[in-house]
Write a protein that holds these residues in place. Structure first.
Motif, PDB file in Angstrom:
ATOM      1  N   GLY A 173     -14.608   2.008  -9.202  1.00 34.02           N
ATOM      2  CA  GLY A 173     -14.176   3.045  -8.281  1.00 34.02           C
ATOM      3  C   GLY A 173     -12.718   2.923  -7.914  1.00 34.02           C
ATOM      4  O   GLY A 173     -11.977   2.094  -8.459  1.00 34.02           O
ATOM      5  N   PHE A 174     -12.298   3.752  -6.970  1.00 35.09           N
ATOM      6  CA  PHE A 174     -10.902   3.804  -6.556  1.00 35.09           C
ATOM      7  C   PHE A 174     -10.649   2.760  -5.469  1.00 35.09           C
ATOM      8  O   PHE A 174     -11.509   2.495  -4.625  1.00 35.09           O
ATOM      9  N   ARG A 175      -9.489   2.180  -5.515  1.00 37.91           N
ATOM     10  CA  ARG A 175      -9.036   1.340  -4.418  1.00 37.91           C
ATOM     11  C   ARG A 175      -7.648   1.798  -4.007  1.00 37.91           C
ATOM     12  O   ARG A 175      -6.872   2.298  -4.823  1.00 37.91           O
ATOM     13  N   ASN A 176      -7.338   1.636  -2.738  1.00 30.72           N
ATOM     14  CA  ASN A 176      -6.038   2.033  -2.208  1.00 30.72           C
ATOM     15  C   ASN A 176      -5.021   0.931  -2.434  1.00 30.72           C
ATOM     16  O   ASN A 176      -5.326  -0.260  -2.305  1.00 30.72           O
ATOM     17  N   ALA A 177      -3.829   1.353  -2.742  1.00 33.48           N
ATOM     18  CA  ALA A 177      -2.707   0.424  -2.876  1.00 33.48           C
ATOM     19  C   ALA A 177      -1.561   0.936  -2.015  1.00 33.48           C
ATOM     20  O   ALA A 177      -1.299   2.150  -1.961  1.00 33.48           O
ATOM     21  N   VAL A 178      -0.878   0.013  -1.329  1.00 35.83           N
ATOM     22  CA  VAL A 178       0.203   0.403  -0.447  1.00 35.83           C
ATOM     23  C   VAL A 178       1.347  -0.598  -0.566  1.00 35.83           C
ATOM     24  O   VAL A 178       1.123  -1.807  -0.706  1.00 35.83           O
TER      25      VAL A 178
ATOM     26  N   GLN B  35       5.618   3.786   4.113  1.00 34.19           N
ATOM     27  CA  GLN B  35       4.548   3.372   3.220  1.00 34.19           C
ATOM     28  C   GLN B  35       4.577   4.209   1.951  1.00 34.19           C
ATOM     29  O   GLN B  35       4.792   5.418   1.997  1.00 34.19           O
ATOM     30  N   LEU B  36       4.316   3.557   0.835  1.00 33.70           N
ATOM     31  CA  LEU B  36       4.119   4.225  -0.442  1.00 33.70           C
ATOM     32  C   LEU B  36       2.677   3.975  -0.860  1.00 33.70           C
ATOM     33  O   LEU B  36       2.274   2.838  -1.102  1.00 33.70           O
ATOM     34  N   LEU B  37       1.899   5.043  -0.944  1.00 31.21           N
ATOM     35  CA  LEU B  37       0.466   4.944  -1.189  1.00 31.21           C
ATOM     36  C   LEU B  37       0.129   5.431  -2.583  1.00 31.21           C
ATOM     37  O   LEU B  37       0.744   6.371  -3.102  1.00 31.21           O
ATOM     38  N   THR B  38      -0.886   4.830  -3.191  1.00 31.54           N
ATOM     39  CA  THR B  38      -1.398   5.291  -4.472  1.00 31.54           C
ATOM     40  C   THR B  38      -2.840   4.820  -4.620  1.00 31.54           C
ATOM     41  O   THR B  38      -3.381   4.116  -3.750  1.00 31.54           O
ATOM     42  N   LEU B  39      -3.476   5.233  -5.718  1.00 30.15           N
ATOM     43  CA  LEU B  39      -4.853   4.856  -6.014  1.00 30.15           C
ATOM     44  C   LEU B  39      -4.905   4.139  -7.352  1.00 30.15           C
ATOM     45  O   LEU B  39      -4.136   4.449  -8.270  1.00 30.15           O
TER      46      LEU B  39
ATOM     47  N   GLN C  91      -8.289  -3.761  -1.431  1.00 30.46           N
ATOM     48  CA  GLN C  91      -7.081  -2.950  -1.502  1.00 30.46           C
ATOM     49  C   GLN C  91      -5.913  -3.833  -1.917  1.00 30.46           C
ATOM     50  O   GLN C  91      -5.997  -5.075  -1.897  1.00 30.46           O
ATOM     51  N   ASN C  92      -4.842  -3.176  -2.311  1.00 25.88           N
ATOM     52  CA  ASN C  92      -3.660  -3.885  -2.762  1.00 25.88           C
ATOM     53  C   ASN C  92      -2.529  -3.598  -1.792  1.00 25.88           C
ATOM     54  O   ASN C  92      -2.118  -2.448  -1.636  1.00 25.88           O
ATOM     55  N   ILE C  93      -2.019  -4.639  -1.141  1.00 27.23           N
ATOM     56  CA  ILE C  93      -0.919  -4.508  -0.189  1.00 27.23           C
ATOM     57  C   ILE C  93       0.275  -5.291  -0.717  1.00 27.23           C
ATOM     58  O   ILE C  93       0.190  -6.513  -0.897  1.00 27.23           O
ATOM     59  N   ASP C  94       1.336  -4.580  -1.004  1.00 27.81           N
ATOM     60  CA  ASP C  94       2.556  -5.201  -1.548  1.00 27.81           C
ATOM     61  C   ASP C  94       2.237  -6.083  -2.750  1.00 27.81           C
ATOM     62  O   ASP C  94       2.645  -7.254  -2.831  1.00 27.81           O
ATOM     63  N   ASN C  95       1.431  -5.511  -3.676  1.00 27.07           N
ATOM     64  CA  ASN C  95       1.053  -6.159  -4.938  1.00 27.07           C
ATOM     65  C   ASN C  95       0.175  -7.391  -4.754  1.00 27.07           C
ATOM     66  O   ASN C  95       0.045  -8.213  -5.671  1.00 27.07           O
ATOM     67  N   ILE C  96      -0.413  -7.535  -3.592  1.00 24.87           N
ATOM     68  CA  ILE C  96      -1.348  -8.641  -3.345  1.00 24.87           C
ATOM     69  C   ILE C  96      -2.721  -8.055  -3.041  1.00 24.87           C
ATOM     70  O   ILE C  96      -2.861  -7.208  -2.159  1.00 24.87           O
ATOM     71  N   ASP C  97      -3.758  -8.501  -3.774  1.00 22.39           N
ATOM     72  CA  ASP C  97      -5.111  -8.029  -3.537  1.00 22.39           C
ATOM     73  C   ASP C  97      -5.660  -8.629  -2.256  1.00 22.39           C
ATOM     74  O   ASP C  97      -5.599  -9.852  -2.043  1.00 22.39           O
ATOM     75  N   VAL C  98      -6.191  -7.776  -1.391  1.00 27.67           N
ATOM     76  CA  VAL C  98      -6.708  -8.191  -0.097  1.00 27.67           C
ATOM     77  C   VAL C  98      -8.130  -7.652   0.052  1.00 27.67           C
ATOM     78  O   VAL C  98      -8.401  -6.489  -0.272  1.00 27.67           O
ATOM     79  N   ILE C  99      -9.033  -8.482   0.543  1.00 27.97           N
ATOM     80  CA  ILE C  99     -10.397  -8.048   0.838  1.00 27.97           C
ATOM     81  C   ILE C  99     -10.510  -7.818   2.336  1.00 27.97           C
ATOM     82  O   ILE C  99     -10.286  -8.727   3.145  1.00 27.97           O
TER      83      ILE C  99
ATOM     84  N   SER D 139      -8.290   1.785   9.589  1.00 23.21           N
ATOM     85  CA  SER D 139      -8.006   2.460   8.327  1.00 23.21           C
ATOM     86  C   SER D 139      -7.617   1.384   7.321  1.00 23.21           C
ATOM     87  O   SER D 139      -7.643   0.189   7.632  1.00 23.21           O
ATOM     88  N   GLU D 140      -7.280   1.831   6.122  1.00 24.91           N
ATOM     89  CA  GLU D 140      -6.961   0.854   5.090  1.00 24.91           C
ATOM     90  C   GLU D 140      -5.722   0.036   5.420  1.00 24.91           C
ATOM     91  O   GLU D 140      -5.549  -1.071   4.938  1.00 24.91           O
ATOM     92  N   TYR D 141      -4.820   0.589   6.264  1.00 25.75           N
ATOM     93  CA  TYR D 141      -3.523  -0.054   6.423  1.00 25.75           C
ATOM     94  C   TYR D 141      -3.197  -0.429   7.859  1.00 25.75           C
ATOM     95  O   TYR D 141      -2.203  -1.108   8.101  1.00 25.75           O
ATOM     96  N   LEU D 142      -3.984   0.016   8.807  1.00 29.00           N
ATOM     97  CA  LEU D 142      -3.625  -0.277  10.183  1.00 29.00           C
ATOM     98  C   LEU D 142      -4.864  -0.327  11.070  1.00 29.00           C
ATOM     99  O   LEU D 142      -5.929   0.163  10.716  1.00 29.00           O
ATOM    100  N   ILE D 143      -4.664  -0.935  12.235  1.00 29.24           N
ATOM    101  CA  ILE D 143      -5.653  -0.944  13.301  1.00 29.24           C
ATOM    102  C   ILE D 143      -5.009  -0.229  14.478  1.00 29.24           C
ATOM    103  O   ILE D 143      -3.896  -0.561  14.892  1.00 29.24           O
ATOM    104  N   SER D 144      -5.711   0.749  15.028  1.00 28.13           N
ATOM    105  CA  SER D 144      -5.100   1.622  16.020  1.00 28.13           C
ATOM    106  C   SER D 144      -5.907   1.659  17.306  1.00 28.13           C
ATOM    107  O   SER D 144      -7.121   1.858  17.277  1.00 28.13           O
ATOM    108  N   ASP D 145      -5.215   1.455  18.428  1.00 23.45           N
ATOM    109  CA  ASP D 145      -5.770   1.712  19.756  1.00 23.45           C
ATOM    110  C   ASP D 145      -5.228   3.051  20.235  1.00 23.45           C
ATOM    111  O   ASP D 145      -4.019   3.284  20.191  1.00 23.45           O
TER     112      ASP D 145
END
Length: 881
Positions: free
Chosen positions: A677-682, A689-693, A731-739, A857-863
């Motif tokens: 499936g698809f995973r988000n990359a940022v 932010q530069l986002l892709t799939l 997901q991939n954050i700055d070319n690093i895979d993160v779970i 969300s995939e990239y942030l935690i929001s209050d």
């Protein structure tokens, strides 16, 4: 305050509970066989008292709570058996068995006139045995029926299962949604309530469809079948607040006309997102899973509830006409116009920094929906359905954002305008060809066009280094033009082969063709009015996506005793092409197996297991391979190499109902795992932010568990429910895979009194705990919510309502804590024989300024703090036709 009211509720109910004694036993036939679902009614000699009612369980047992030293007539009835009437006066808990004899020459009309009839998939409630005459709307009747509950959002729950279609005299009421019906149908028009499980609008397809839908049909009294009824209401509040509301209904054997209108500025929603989904249409359940039914999401244009100001105009009309005994024509038109303003404050935690953001939106929405249905039934063995639906919206939104990162403040103004068209044409044909073969076929075409325009304006450069802006400008204005056009054509043919009552074979052949086009243009508007086009810098998309999906399916279904098993497979041949500056073509075969198992231990105890392997393709905009502005701080770039996702989906559900014990228990578990499936990359550049799939193996895995227990003891009903959700995704954050892992636990414990002549109180406590872990960095949120609802009918003409919620919110990662109260109250007066009614209500009693919540969300935690309308007093006058 909450502890005090809990204590008052408990102490108030003690003397009433203590006065009740128990009459219990069994009901059997002359051969001593237990009779399941026999009706037992206790009619008091004192006509001022309410009758008591129950039905026997699967072992023939019954239990009644009666007043001590009162004289009752106990009536026991069961279809096909002679009714027994027995007079009794109880001084202590008593056990008594009853034995029924088979009826001789008994007319069906006499047999059917019972309070409650339970068949395999049908429950019939004769409402005259449950009402007291004080009921105002349908919801007041439903709450008195055994096994039926009405939620505050208008959902109807029967024996733990949600009602998905509501009918009046066999016709869908305003699209089949429940909320408009329970809030608007007058109680005095209702004769019977019929619940239909495993519902299919084509009767001879019911045994094939494996439908999980439950329908409720409202049968009207004879003198209401050709009658105009409804109500009008107008109200004036403090400051400039107001509301008007009209519900008008005309019913006749061949023509039904329903109108609902509303005008208010207090954020009172007549048309909600849930209502929109009910009006969105669909296809017969026998075609479920054969194609992804495309339906534009217009729900984004429906006004949110938590706002600072609001003006809402709503009108809806529904007409059903029976032109002959073979043809029904029906349709509805909905118009909604809302103007609103909302304000939020966000604390956004990104991976390496924190953003404080304030956002104010001014929104103007126009939404229109129209639908025309023709149902043609040339015979009992053949049915045709022709449905045409049109949706149109016009939306404008102005957004003012103030963003602060590391003491740097940037103010951004965003203007969005959008126009969207959606049309759908569906033709269905169903034919019972013979005793062994039944055919179903559908042709479904949709056209969807959306053309939004966006402007971002700021005095400081944004997305520096990511977009080719001209920096020698006093102001920075970015413009984006988009167009998204989609054509989908689905054709399916099915053959249901009935070998015998216990063995079926189903075969399917079909094809789905998609043609989608996505165009985007991003540019900078310079101070002199000229345009700096970004097209030379890998912007400006023009993407065509074509997909052809040919599929065949074969399934075998058999039944043995309490077991029903179905297994099979769909074979798909995918051919697709993505055309941009270059053309990419591909094709593949995909096998999608599935199975289901149903175990019906008895009418009150069921277990169901479902598994399928699913597949779906991306939206065309995610295939666009050039840059696209997403917001003032983010860019998106699609990926033309995306293929179809594959994921396992497994679910199990268990339900248990015991009217004898007053117990309802439901539990379900769902598991979903994407194997491809698809995973988000940022990639981050400060706040930008530069986002892709990307395609990835095993990118996500989800678990969801739910359980509910409801138990009635005397005049108190207790409820305990719990939910657990766990999601792991890559997901991939700055070319690093993160779970990332998102865990959420929640529970709700409460009690509700069920008095006839005393105030009814519902009190409870809700709590949720959220844990979010990204790159081994945990965050934790808790929300606690004690609640209290009071309803009191008094002096025959007055009704008092009160609700209270106390929210305690805590973000333990940031040591943030906030508490707030939300409360509303009203008192109304309506004399029984008068058409006039009067009401005083208070909205936001404690004048709370904002609500607080969190989101992942995939990239942030929001209050988020969301500001709401202030305290509003309203005086209303109503008139019942």
């Amino acid at each position: 305050m909450i502890k005090l009211l809990f204590s008052v509720c408990f102490l108030f109910s003690l003397p009433l509970i203590a006065q009740k004694i128990t009459l219990s036993g069994e009901v059997r036939d002359s051969l001593l066989t237990p009779l399941t679902s026999a009706n037992i009614i206790a009619k008091p000699k004192d006509l001022n008292q309410n009758l008591s009612f129950t039905v026997t369980d699967d072992k023939g047992r019954y239990l009644l709570k009666l007043d001590k030293n009162k004289v009752y007539t106990i009536s026991i009835s069961f279809m096909g058996y002679e009714q027994i009437n027995h007079e009794i006066k109880l001084t202590k808990n008593t056990k008594k068995d009853f034995f029924l004899s088979e009826a001789k020459n008994q007319l069906d009309e006499v047999v059917i006139d019972m309070p409650m009839i339970l068949k395999k998939d049908t429950i019939v409630y004769n409402t005259k045995y449950f009402v007291t005459g004080e009921e105002r709307k349908l919801k007041n009747i439903l709450r008195k029926l055994p096994g039926v509950e009405v939620e505050k959002n208008g959902d109807i729950i029967v024996r733990g299962k949600k009602v998905t279609k509501l009918l009046v005299e066999g016709k869908k009421f305003f699209g089949g949604g429940t909320k408009l019906a329970v809030e608007n149908i007058p109680a005095d028009a209702v004769k019977k309530v019929v619940v239909l499980d495993n519902y299919n609008e084509v009767a001879f397809l019911k045994k094939f469809s494996d439908s999980d839908e439950m329908a409720m049909n409202i049968e009207l009294k004879e003198d209401k079948k050709r009658f105009v009824f409804g109500d009008l209401q107008t109200g004036k509040g403090n400051k400039d607040y107001y509301k008007t509301h009209a519900n008008l209904f005309y019913y006749s054997p061949k023509t039904n006309i329903n109108f609902i209108g509303n005008l208010n500025n207090i954020a009172e929603q007549t048309f909600t997102i849930k209502d929109y989904l009910n009006f969105s249409g669909g296809i017969n359940a026998v075609f479920n899973g054969n194609f992804n039914y495309h339906n534009r999401d217009f729900s984004q244009f429906i006004e949110p509830q938590d706002i600072l100001s609001s003006k809402q105009y709503f009108n809806a009309i529904n007409i059903t006409k029976t032109t002959s005994n073979k043809m029904d024509i029906s349709g509805y038109a909905i118009f909604s116009h809302s103007i609103s303003e909302n304000f939020t404050q966000n604390l956004n935690e990104y991976s390496f920094f924190t953003e404080n953001r304030e956002s104010r939106n001014e929104i103007n929405n126009l939404l229109g929906i129209g639908k025309l249905n023709m149902d043609y039934n040339p015979s009992f063995e053949e049915q045709w359905y022709i449905r045409t639906q049109i949706k149109k919206n016009k939306n404008s939104r102005t957004n003012f954002i103030s963003s602060e990162v590391n003491n740097n403040i940037n103010n951004i103004n965003t203007n969005n305008k959008s126009k969207a068209w959606y049309t759908n044409q569906n033709i269905e044909w169903h034919k019972k060809q013979s005793q062994n073969h039944t055919f179903s076929s559908t042709i479904n075409y949709t056209y969807d066009n959306d053309s939004p325009t966006s402007f971002w304006s700021t005095s400081q450069p944004i997305l520096q280094g990511l977009i080719p802006v001209d920096l020698l400008q006093d102001n920075f204005t970015l413009q984006q033009l988009k167009e998204n056009e989609k054509h989908h054509l689905h054709t399916v043919f099915k053959d249901f082969w009935t070998i015998n009552n216990e063995n079926h074979i189903y075969s399917t052949i079909g094809n789905t063709y998609q043609n989608e086009k996505f165009i985007s243009k991003d540019s900078q508007i310079l101070d002199d009015g000229s345009e700096n086009d970004f097209g030379l810098f890998e912007f400006n998309n023009s993407t065509d996506f074509k997909l052809n999906d040919f599929f065949i399916g074969l399934h075998y279904k058999w039944r043995r005793g309490i077991f029903t098993f179905k297994q099979g497979v769909y074979i798909h041949r995918y051919n697709w092409q993505v055309k941009q500056e270059t053309s990419l073509s591909n094709k593949k075969w995909v096998f999608l197996p599935d199975f289901s198992l149903k175990i019906e231990f008895n009418k009150s105890k069921k277990l169901q297991l479902n598994y399928n392997l699913k597949s779906n393709f991306s939206d065309v905009s995610k295939l666009a391979d050039k840059f696209l502005l997403k917001s003032y701080n983010s860019l998106f770039r699609g990926n033309e190499t995306l293929e179809n996702e594959l994921f396992h989906n497994l679910g199990v559900r268990y339900s248990r109902l015991s009217l004898f014990r007053g117990l309802l228990f439901t539990a379900s578990a769902n598991y979903s795992k994407k194997i491809m499936g698809f995973r988000n990359a940022v990639k981050f550049d400060g706040v930008n932010q530069l986002l892709t799939l990307q395609m990835a193996e095993n990118p996500s895995e989800d678990w969801r568990l739910n359980s509910t227990i409801r138990k009635r003891i005397n005049k108190v009903r207790y409820k305990l429910s719990g939910n657990y959700f766990n999601s792991k995704y890559l997901q991939n954050i700055d070319n690093i895979d993160v779970i990332n892992e998102n865990q959420n636990y929640s529970f709700n414990i409460g009690a509700e009194t069920l008095f006839d002549d005393f105030p009814n109180i519902e009190a409870g406590f809700k709590s949720s705990l959220g844990n979010f872990t990204s790159n081994n960095s945990p965050s934790r949120f808790t929300v606690s919510e004690p609640y209290l609802d009071i309803k009191y009918d008094f002096l025959k003409s007055f009704l008092f309502l009160f609700d209270y919620r106390h929210y305690s919110y805590q973000n333990k990662s940031q040591s943030l804590k906030n508490t707030y109260n939300i409360s509303n109250a009203s008192i109304s007066y309506k004399k029984e024989d008068s058409p006039w009614s009067f009401k005083i209500d208070v909205q936001n009693l404690f004048n709370t300024q904002f609500k607080q919540s969190n989101a992942f969300s995939e990239y942030l935690i929001s209050d988020t703090k969301t500001y709401i309308l202030p305290r509003i007093f309203m005086f209303s006058i109503g008139y019942n036709l």
